[in-house]
Enzyme design. Structure first.
Site, PDB file in Angstrom:
ATOM      1  N   ARG A  32      -6.882 -13.964-143.149  1.00 49.30           N
ATOM      2  CA  ARG A  32      -6.321 -12.636-143.457  1.00 49.30           C
ATOM      3  C   ARG A  32      -4.853 -12.718-143.861  1.00 49.30           C
ATOM      4  NH1 ARG A  32      -4.759  -7.492-140.687  1.00 49.30           N
ATOM      5  NH2 ARG A  32      -5.804  -5.772-141.742  1.00 49.30           N
TER       6      ARG A  32
ATOM      7  N   ILE B  86      -4.700  -2.608-146.604  1.00 50.84           N
ATOM      8  CA  ILE B  86      -5.772  -3.516-146.210  1.00 50.84           C
ATOM      9  C   ILE B  86      -6.311  -2.937-144.899  1.00 50.84           C
ATOM     10  CG2 ILE B  86      -4.036  -5.063-145.135  1.00 50.84           C
ATOM     11  CD1 ILE B  86      -5.944  -7.398-145.568  1.00 50.84           C
ATOM     12  N   SER B  87      -7.642  -2.836-144.790  1.00 51.54           N
ATOM     13  CA  SER B  87      -8.234  -2.139-143.651  1.00 51.54           C
ATOM     14  C   SER B  87      -8.098  -2.939-142.365  1.00 51.54           C
ATOM     15  CB  SER B  87      -9.716  -1.849-143.926  1.00 51.54           C
ATOM     16  OG  SER B  87      -9.846  -1.134-145.125  1.00 51.54           O
ATOM     17  N   GLN B  88      -8.229  -2.219-141.271  1.00 54.08           N
ATOM     18  CA  GLN B  88      -8.173  -2.785-139.914  1.00 54.08           C
ATOM     19  C   GLN B  88      -9.329  -3.777-139.711  1.00 54.08           C
ATOM     20  OE1 GLN B  88      -8.961   0.458-137.355  1.00 54.08           O
ATOM     21  NE2 GLN B  88      -8.732  -0.711-135.482  1.00 54.08           N
TER      22      GLN B  88
END
Ligand code: SAH
Length: 228
Positions: free
Chosen positions: A41, A67-69
């Site tokens: 990530r 950017i998503s969790q």
């Protein structure tokens, strides 16, 4: 495994446990957790935010997008029940992080991003990470990507005001669509739409989420070449 990655996986596990009554399970598919462990990530966030890359939160990626969790990425991936033969469509490439997680599990991933600079940077990043089973397109994914339909799974990573009809249409029998539906920046529900073998669809709410809005309408469909 890096300590930070292990910490992220532990946090996902505890969030899953905490939300088990909503999501109907106490643990995600081990293949999904392995994919989360495999994708770096830190390569998908802006360099100045790398220290936070494995925290369980969204981060800004420019152009007002995020950017998503990690927990939500893992949960949405789990909901699609991706098999190694599956063809998957993603609407909203963004950083390309979710794309990579999908590409770890699927046969092929088709991903569409409406912001050219984000889509191009992500394609470059994913190629540098040696993902060879992803096809990229710059354009408005509200209307899907009909040329490669039907899909076994479709994931929308921005919030729609309603379930986009073209995406339901492009789902094959037995296919699953995951999409956040609701108002911009508030009151959104993550929805799972399943198409049965006879082509009938059933949808249900999974849990409340907060996504950036999906651009709707079919405005930029006319001139949307694939990236090569
Ligand atoms: N999955 C991404 C999430 C990015 S945020 C990640 O993990 O990084 C959602 C993305 O959807 C944004 O990049 C936004 O530009 C894009 N988007 C919004 N509406 C879209 C549309 N109609 N078609 C394609 N992409 C869209």
């Amino acid at each position: 495994m890096k300590k930070a990655v292990k910490r992220m996986l532990d946090t996902i596990e505890s969030e899953v446990h905490y939300t088990r009554s909503l999501i109907g399970k106490n643990a995600l598919d081990p293949r999904v957790m392995a994919a989360m462990a495999a994708v770096p990530r830190d390569q998908f966030v802006p360099p100045e935010l790398r220290a936070f890359a494995y925290d369980n939160g969204p981060l800004p990626i420019g152009h007002g997008q995020t950017i998503s969790q990690p927990y939500i990425v893992a949960l949405m991936t789990d909901l699609l029940q991706i098999g190694p033969e599956h063809e998957v469509l993603e609407v909203g490439t963004g950083s390309g992080y979710q794309t990579a997680v999908l590409a770890e599990l699927a046969h092929r991933v088709y991903t569409i991003e409406v912001i050219g600079e984000l889509g191009e940077a992500s394609a470059e990043r994913l190629r540098a990470l040696d993902y060879t089973n992803i096809e990229y397109r710059i354009g408005n994914g509200y209307a899907g990507w009909p040329e490669h339909a039907p899909y076994d799974g479709i994931m929308v990573t921005a919030a729609a005001s309603h379930i986009p009809p073209a995406l339901v249409e492009q789902l094959g029998p037995g296919g699953r669509l995951v999409v956040p539906v609701g108002l911009p920046y508030s009151h959104q529900e993550l929805m799972l739409v399943e198409k049965d073998a006879g082509g009938d669809t059933h949808s249900r709410d999974i849990l409340g989420v907060a996504f950036v809005p999906l651009r709707e309408g079919e405005d930029s469909q006319a001139d949307t070449p694939s990236l090569h």
